[in-house]
Write a protein that holds these residues in place. Structure first.
Motif, PDB file in Angstrom:
ATOM      1  N   ALA A 151      19.057   5.713 -11.267  1.00 25.24           N
ATOM      2  CA  ALA A 151      18.441   4.655 -12.080  1.00 25.24           C
ATOM      3  C   ALA A 151      17.673   5.290 -13.237  1.00 25.24           C
ATOM      4  CB  ALA A 151      17.512   3.790 -11.219  1.00 25.24           C
ATOM      5  N   TYR A 152      17.112   4.416 -14.066  1.00 24.80           N
ATOM      6  CA  TYR A 152      16.228   4.869 -15.147  1.00 24.80           C
ATOM      7  C   TYR A 152      15.049   5.598 -14.533  1.00 24.80           C
ATOM      8  CZ  TYR A 152      12.752   4.448 -18.880  1.00 24.80           C
ATOM      9  OH  TYR A 152      11.782   4.703 -19.821  1.00 24.80           O
ATOM     10  N   PRO A 153      14.564   6.689 -15.080  1.00 22.64           N
ATOM     11  CA  PRO A 153      14.830   7.279 -16.404  1.00 22.64           C
ATOM     12  C   PRO A 153      15.912   8.360 -16.408  1.00 22.64           C
ATOM     13  CG  PRO A 153      12.899   8.309 -15.504  1.00 22.64           C
ATOM     14  CD  PRO A 153      13.366   7.320 -14.473  1.00 22.64           C
ATOM     15  N   PHE A 154      16.813   8.348 -15.411  1.00 25.52           N
ATOM     16  CA  PHE A 154      17.992   9.215 -15.397  1.00 25.52           C
ATOM     17  C   PHE A 154      17.638  10.705 -15.266  1.00 25.52           C
ATOM     18  CE2 PHE A 154      18.865   5.454 -18.004  1.00 25.52           C
ATOM     19  CZ  PHE A 154      19.815   4.836 -17.211  1.00 25.52           C
ATOM     20  N   ARG A 155      16.726  10.994 -14.358  1.00 21.20           N
ATOM     21  CA  ARG A 155      16.494  12.380 -13.958  1.00 21.20           C
ATOM     22  C   ARG A 155      17.493  12.693 -12.844  1.00 21.20           C
ATOM     23  NH1 ARG A 155      11.071  10.500 -14.697  1.00 21.20           N
ATOM     24  NH2 ARG A 155      10.068  11.562 -16.458  1.00 21.20           N
ATOM     25  N   LEU A 156      18.707  12.939 -13.239  1.00 19.68           N
ATOM     26  CA  LEU A 156      19.798  13.046 -12.268  1.00 19.68           C
ATOM     27  C   LEU A 156      19.664  14.274 -11.381  1.00 19.68           C
ATOM     28  CD1 LEU A 156      22.820  11.936 -14.495  1.00 19.68           C
ATOM     29  CD2 LEU A 156      21.323  10.541 -13.063  1.00 19.68           C
ATOM     30  N   HIS A 157      19.005  15.301 -11.868  1.00 20.35           N
ATOM     31  CA  HIS A 157      18.860  16.504 -11.042  1.00 20.35           C
ATOM     32  C   HIS A 157      17.972  16.252  -9.827  1.00 20.35           C
ATOM     33  CE1 HIS A 157      15.258  16.514 -13.555  1.00 20.35           C
ATOM     34  NE2 HIS A 157      14.707  17.359 -12.694  1.00 20.35           N
ATOM     35  N   GLN A 158      17.261  15.125  -9.817  1.00 19.79           N
ATOM     36  CA  GLN A 158      16.436  14.765  -8.671  1.00 19.79           C
ATOM     37  C   GLN A 158      17.163  13.822  -7.706  1.00 19.79           C
ATOM     38  OE1 GLN A 158      12.766  13.174 -10.197  1.00 19.79           O
ATOM     39  NE2 GLN A 158      12.120  15.113 -11.115  1.00 19.79           N
ATOM     40  N   VAL A 159      18.371  13.417  -8.052  1.00 21.96           N
ATOM     41  CA  VAL A 159      19.162  12.521  -7.192  1.00 21.96           C
ATOM     42  C   VAL A 159      19.992  13.383  -6.238  1.00 21.96           C
ATOM     43  CG1 VAL A 159      20.939  10.734  -7.129  1.00 21.96           C
ATOM     44  CG2 VAL A 159      19.262  10.769  -8.990  1.00 21.96           C
ATOM     45  N   THR A 160      19.673  13.326  -4.973  1.00 21.45           N
ATOM     46  CA  THR A 160      20.345  14.153  -3.966  1.00 21.45           C
ATOM     47  C   THR A 160      21.211  13.283  -3.053  1.00 21.45           C
ATOM     48  OG1 THR A 160      18.445  14.002  -2.478  1.00 21.45           O
ATOM     49  CG2 THR A 160      18.496  15.849  -4.016  1.00 21.45           C
ATOM     50  N   PHE A 161      22.196  13.914  -2.447  1.00 21.56           N
ATOM     51  CA  PHE A 161      23.091  13.231  -1.505  1.00 21.56           C
ATOM     52  C   PHE A 161      23.694  14.281  -0.574  1.00 21.56           C
ATOM     53  CE2 PHE A 161      25.362  14.394  -5.291  1.00 21.56           C
ATOM     54  CZ  PHE A 161      26.577  14.875  -4.858  1.00 21.56           C
ATOM     55  N   GLU A 162      24.182  13.842   0.564  1.00 23.04           N
ATOM     56  CA  GLU A 162      24.766  14.723   1.571  1.00 23.04           C
ATOM     57  C   GLU A 162      26.247  14.430   1.729  1.00 23.04           C
ATOM     58  OE1 GLU A 162      22.650  14.429   5.198  1.00 23.04           O
ATOM     59  OE2 GLU A 162      20.854  15.454   4.437  1.00 23.04           O
ATOM     60  N   VAL A 163      27.021  15.490   1.867  1.00 22.47           N
ATOM     61  CA  VAL A 163      28.481  15.384   2.040  1.00 22.47           C
ATOM     62  C   VAL A 163      28.889  16.285   3.207  1.00 22.47           C
ATOM     63  CG1 VAL A 163      28.900  14.835  -0.383  1.00 22.47           C
ATOM     64  CG2 VAL A 163      28.890  17.227   0.368  1.00 22.47           C
ATOM     65  N   PRO A 164      29.981  15.936   3.863  1.00 21.04           N
ATOM     66  CA  PRO A 164      30.447  16.806   4.962  1.00 21.04           C
ATOM     67  C   PRO A 164      31.077  18.088   4.429  1.00 21.04           C
ATOM     68  CG  PRO A 164      31.977  14.986   4.624  1.00 21.04           C
ATOM     69  CD  PRO A 164      30.801  14.721   3.728  1.00 21.04           C
ATOM     70  N   THR A 165      30.980  19.119   5.199  1.00 21.86           N
ATOM     71  CA  THR A 165      31.593  20.407   4.845  1.00 21.86           C
ATOM     72  C   THR A 165      32.975  20.580   5.473  1.00 21.86           C
ATOM     73  OG1 THR A 165      30.514  21.485   6.716  1.00 21.86           O
ATOM     74  CG2 THR A 165      29.352  21.515   4.586  1.00 21.86           C
ATOM     75  N   CYS A 166      33.345  19.622   6.336  1.00 22.30           N
ATOM     76  CA  CYS A 166      34.615  19.681   7.078  1.00 22.30           C
ATOM     77  C   CYS A 166      34.676  20.914   7.989  1.00 22.30           C
ATOM     78  CB  CYS A 166      35.810  19.666   6.126  1.00 22.30           C
ATOM     79  SG  CYS A 166      35.964  18.114   5.199  1.00 22.30           S
ATOM     80  N   GLU A 167      33.527  21.392   8.369  1.00 23.75           N
ATOM     81  CA  GLU A 167      33.423  22.515   9.300  1.00 23.75           C
ATOM     82  C   GLU A 167      32.489  22.103  10.424  1.00 23.75           C
ATOM     83  OE1 GLU A 167      32.059  25.810   7.064  1.00 23.75           O
ATOM     84  OE2 GLU A 167      33.902  26.021   5.867  1.00 23.75           O
ATOM     85  N   GLY A 168      32.979  21.268  11.279  1.00 27.76           N
ATOM     86  CA  GLY A 168      32.151  20.735  12.345  1.00 27.76           C
ATOM     87  C   GLY A 168      31.286  19.597  11.804  1.00 27.76           C
TER      88      GLY A 168
END
Length: 265
Positions: A46-63
């Motif tokens: 969202a605004y003010p678009f500090r995208l480097h502070q937007v985190t998310f988790e993804v699987p590594t496909c290793e367990g």
């Protein structure tokens, strides 16, 4: 009147469509081991678009292990600058509307009000141009940084051919595009109002007065020049007629010489 009606509205639309924005994208990671897959990875920003502070988790496909990533880029400077201009333009246009309607006499007193209004209008026109251009460039960078295909490049599991990654949902940027349009519309509106505000200042009236005085001087000089030519014209004609009369008399007296000579003979 256009400034009174449209300036506050355009300013509201500009900072509301930008400052109130929130978007999301969704990714899908299909691992070779189906139990490790995640088909709904939501990323909100969202605004003010500090995208480097937007985190998310993804699987590594290793367990069951997952990795934590973040979007790339910080575009808050251009976005906040644009919204700040819109807010101050809205407040000033509201104040100017109140002065135009209820304090017209004080506005024109000592010509100070129109001069201040003219300077502020020029400043806001320049700020709208700079802010809209900066935010247009910032928006293009935001679109690239939040493109799901670009975000998938950050996921290590997507670099393995055995795993399948896909973009499920892309963010909707229509309101942000509208904010850029309203930014440039505000620039056109404020820049077009410069001439009308300038006419209210003393500079315009003094320029008109100097122009009329110069035209009067030119017309008076032309009239004096024509009068002099007319006054000298008859005297010149009279002198020419006198000179012609004298030459005619001399020409009439010349034949007496030969006549007297023949008489003598």
């Amino acid at each position: 009147m256009c400034m009174v009606i449209f300036a506050p509205l355009f300013a509201i639309f500009a900072f509301a469509t930008c400052g109130g924005y929130s978007g999301a994208l969704r990714l899908s990671v299909d691992c070779a081991n189906k139990t490790d897959s995640d088909f709904s990875i939501d990323i909100d920003f969202a605004y003010p678009f500090r995208l480097h502070q937007v985190t998310f988790e993804v699987p590594t496909c290793e367990g069951k292990r997952r990795e934590k990533l973040a979007l790339i880029g910080d575009f808050s400077s251009s976005a906040e600058f644009f919204v700040t201009i819109a807010v101050f333009a809205f407040l000033y246009s509201l104040a100017a509307t109140v002065v135009y309607i209820f304090f017209q006499n004080k506005y024109r007193e000592n010509n100070r009000g129109p001069l201040v209004d003219f300077i502020v209008t020029v400043v806001f026109s320049f700020l709208w141009l700079v802010g809209s251009s900066a935010w247009a460039k910032g928006l293009s960078d935001v679109k690239v940084a939040t493109d799901p295909k670009e975000v998938l490049l950050l996921v290590s599991a997507c670099k393995q051919q055995s795993n399948k990654c896909a973009a499920v949902h892309s963010p909707v940027m229509s309101s942000l595009n509208t904010s850029v349009v309203f930014g440039f519309l505000n620039f056109v509106l404020w820049a077009g109002n410069i001439w009308f505000v300038f006419k209210e200042t003393g500079w315009h009236s003094s320029g008109q007065r100097h122009l009329s005085e110069s035209m009067e001087k030119q017309s008076s000089s032309y009239s004096h020049g024509g009068y002099n030519r007319d006054s000298y014209g008859p005297s010149g004609g009279y002198n020419q007629q006198a000179n012609l009369g004298q030459s005619a008399e001399e020409f009439g007296q010349q034949p007496s010489g030969p006549t007297s000579f023949t008489n003598q003979i």
